[in-house]
Design a protein around this motif. Structure first.
Motif, PDB file in Angstrom:
ATOM      1  N   GLN A   1       3.899   0.369  -6.569  1.00 49.85           N
ATOM      2  CA  GLN A   1       2.777   0.121  -7.473  1.00 49.85           C
ATOM      3  C   GLN A   1       3.195  -0.779  -8.627  1.00 49.85           C
ATOM      4  O   GLN A   1       2.460  -1.684  -9.039  1.00 49.85           O
ATOM      5  CB  GLN A   1       2.238   1.453  -8.001  1.00 49.85           C
TER       6      GLN A   1
ATOM      7  N   ASN B   1       6.361   5.002  -3.709  1.00 49.07           N
ATOM      8  CA  ASN B   1       4.990   4.565  -3.982  1.00 49.07           C
ATOM      9  C   ASN B   1       4.840   4.089  -5.427  1.00 49.07           C
ATOM     10  O   ASN B   1       4.157   3.093  -5.698  1.00 49.07           O
ATOM     11  CB  ASN B   1       4.021   5.713  -3.706  1.00 49.07           C
TER      12      ASN B   1
ATOM     13  N   ALA C   1       2.326  10.238   1.761  1.00 45.14           N
ATOM     14  CA  ALA C   1       3.245  11.305   1.331  1.00 45.14           C
ATOM     15  C   ALA C   1       2.877  12.652   1.937  1.00 45.14           C
ATOM     16  O   ALA C   1       3.747  13.508   2.131  1.00 45.14           O
ATOM     17  CB  ALA C   1       3.246  11.406  -0.196  1.00 45.14           C
TER      18      ALA C   1
ATOM     19  N   THR D   1       0.844  -1.191   0.000  1.00 50.80           N
ATOM     20  CA  THR D   1       0.000   0.000   0.000  1.00 50.80           C
ATOM     21  C   THR D   1       0.882   1.244   0.000  1.00 50.80           C
ATOM     22  O   THR D   1       1.984   1.244   0.558  1.00 50.80           O
ATOM     23  CB  THR D   1      -0.907   0.002   1.240  1.00 50.80           C
ATOM     24  N   PRO D   2       0.421   2.332  -0.608  1.00 54.09           N
ATOM     25  CA  PRO D   2       1.253   3.541  -0.703  1.00 54.09           C
ATOM     26  C   PRO D   2       1.574   4.128   0.669  1.00 54.09           C
ATOM     27  O   PRO D   2       0.791   4.021   1.629  1.00 54.09           O
ATOM     28  CB  PRO D   2       0.397   4.502  -1.535  1.00 54.09           C
ATOM     29  N   LEU D   3       2.726   4.738   0.776  1.00 56.24           N
ATOM     30  CA  LEU D   3       3.128   5.447   1.990  1.00 56.24           C
ATOM     31  C   LEU D   3       2.434   6.798   2.040  1.00 56.24           C
ATOM     32  O   LEU D   3       2.188   7.421   0.990  1.00 56.24           O
ATOM     33  CB  LEU D   3       4.644   5.647   2.010  1.00 56.24           C
TER      34      LEU D   3
ATOM     35  N   VAL E   1       9.201   9.668  -1.274  1.00 54.85           N
ATOM     36  CA  VAL E   1       8.027   8.848  -0.938  1.00 54.85           C
ATOM     37  C   VAL E   1       7.193   8.570  -2.187  1.00 54.85           C
ATOM     38  O   VAL E   1       6.723   7.446  -2.402  1.00 54.85           O
ATOM     39  CB  VAL E   1       7.190   9.558   0.149  1.00 54.85           C
ATOM     40  N   LEU E   2       7.019   9.591  -3.030  1.00 60.09           N
ATOM     41  CA  LEU E   2       6.251   9.379  -4.260  1.00 60.09           C
ATOM     42  C   LEU E   2       6.947   8.382  -5.176  1.00 60.09           C
ATOM     43  O   LEU E   2       6.289   7.549  -5.819  1.00 60.09           O
ATOM     44  CB  LEU E   2       6.059  10.716  -4.976  1.00 60.09           C
TER      45      LEU E   2
END
Length: 442
Positions: A206, A202, A187, A183-185, A198-199
């Protein structure tokens, strides 16, 4: 490798130390200059104030304060000594009018001499005394600076530690995840400096998630597709074993061979699909001539075309150069030709063509078979999809492999009718190789 925290602290502390040393050095030389000016003024004042009635080797005792450590001497008009400070070294008479620097017995002296009322007065002081005085004054003035530098160093350590806490939290949040937790962090909770990192993480997660999902889908689809042919093989083998006559056994074995051929084709296509799902490495790219690929495809599929009485040939052979993986492009073309031959009726035609149109390279495979309705063409690239109403056997992976290879080469695929109201025309558009573009320009 040194950590960012250590490098940052060493850089800041080193810069602070250099600044303190520079400020201290500048302060010392500034005070030394002022000390010299004050010392020279004292030399002149002492020369004026020396009493003329003292006899040689008389006078007041030498003061113990280094700041007042002067050598006072005077001579009469005939050159006879009149006065000398008690307990001080005797310096030669230099007979000067003003200031100078001399070296006596390894010591450097600052001298002032003048003649007043027939007397020559000479006052001297060692430069070591002045340097000592300047250093003492610089130490007294610079001690608070050192204290502030130590306090600044401590504050730097605390500030750097607190400033890097978001980076530590980011490392802990990534390290504490399981391989399935992609799952995304968050940001939005990160400082602006860490937000691009972070992006990027992510985006990478993905891609990992998409790759894992595609792998799981591939494994599930492969298992599902292999189950049916393996079951059919086993059933056909049992039929052959139960055959009571030689003709029945021969028919069962022929069907068993057909099932084996289909299973082998399915496994080969699955392996090819798995191989060409990975992106191309820069070292795989070569300059490929699409015209030579077409000639090789005709030679490889000539026997199959002859067995089905299909006219297979190349239309308007031409040299068309593209940058790509030769093996991958060969697989792409083989799948297109194999599909065209498989679904074209006996006595039909399959034409291969390579050329340049609109500044792009073109690879085209066209047949006059039954074709595919327009509403079904969009699904032709799905795995294991086969349109209804066709007797030719296949596994539905050929065009999926073609699409993967085309995507890795940044190519586009167009599907259309052959132009006679039937058949299928598959055109793959590539970017021209740099060498081909340069040749056309010049």
């Amino acid at each position: 490798m040194t950590s960012i925290r250590h490098r940052l602290l060493l850089g800041l502390l080193g810069a602070t130390l250099l600044c303190v040393l520079g400020a201290g050095t500048a302060l010392y030389f500034s005070l030394l200059e002022e000390t010299n000016e004050i010392g020279d003024l004292q030399l002149r004042q002492l020369a004026v104030a020396v009493p003329g009635e003292f006899a040689p080797d008389t006078g007041r005792p030498s003061p113990q304060d280094p700041e007042e450590a002067f050598v006072l001497q005077s001579w009469g008009a005939d050159g006879a000594p009149l006065y000398a400070a008690a307990g001080k070294p005797r310096l030669p008479r230099y007979a000067l009018d003003g200031f100078t620097k001399v070296k006596v017995d390894g010591l450097r002296w600052r001298l002032y001499g003048e003649t007043r009322r027939g007397q020559y007065v000479q006052v001297a002081q060692t430069m070591r005394v002045r340097r000592h005085l300047a250093a003492s004054m610089a130490w007294r003035a610079g001690s608070p600076l050192l204290v502030f530098a130590l306090m600044l160093a401590l504050m730097m350590v605390v500030v750097v530690r607190r400033a890097l806490q978001p980076l530590d939290r980011l490392a802990d949040s990534v390290a504490g995840r399981s391989p399935d937790a992609l799952t995304p962090l968050p940001a939005g909770q990160m400082p602006p400096e860490l937000r691009p990192v972070v992006l990027a993480l992510n985006g990478l997660m993905q891609k990992f998630d998409d790759a894992i999902t595609a792998q799981r889908t591939f494994v599930a689809d492969a298992a599902h597709e292999l189950r049916s042919p393996l079951t059919a093989l086993k059933l056909q083998l049992q039929v052959a074993e139960r055959a009571t006559s030689e003709p029945a056994r021969a028919v069962a074995l022929a069907r068993l061979h057909d099932r084996l051929d289909r299973s082998t084709h399915l496994v080969r296509q699955l392996l090819s699909l798995a191989r060409h799902e990975a992106a191309l490495a820069p070292g795989q790219l070569r300059t490929v001539d699409l015209g030579q690929l077409l000639a090789g495809a005709v030679a490889d599929h000539g026997a199959l075309a002859d067995s089905r009485e299909i006219d297979l040939g190349v239309v308007a052979p031409a040299q068309v150069l593209v940058e790509g993986d030769p093996d991958g492009l060969q697989v792409l073309l083989n799948n297109l030709v194999d599909n065209a031959l498989r679904y074209t009726q006996p006595g039909g035609t399959v034409d291969l063509q390579a050329g340049v149109a609109g500044g792009r390279a073109m690879l085209r495979v066209r047949d006059n078979g039954p074709g595919v309705p327009e509403e079904h063409r969009v699904r032709l690239f799905d795995r294991f999809y086969r349109p209804d109403g066709h007797d030719a056997w296949g596994c539905g992976l050929g065009l999926s492999i073609v699409r993967n290879i085309a995507d890795h080469h940044h190519a586009e695929i167009d599907l259309a009718e052959s132009g006679e109201g039937r058949g299928l025309c598959v055109t793959v558009w590539f970017a021209l190789a740099q060498s081909a573009t340069s040749g056309r320009t010049h």
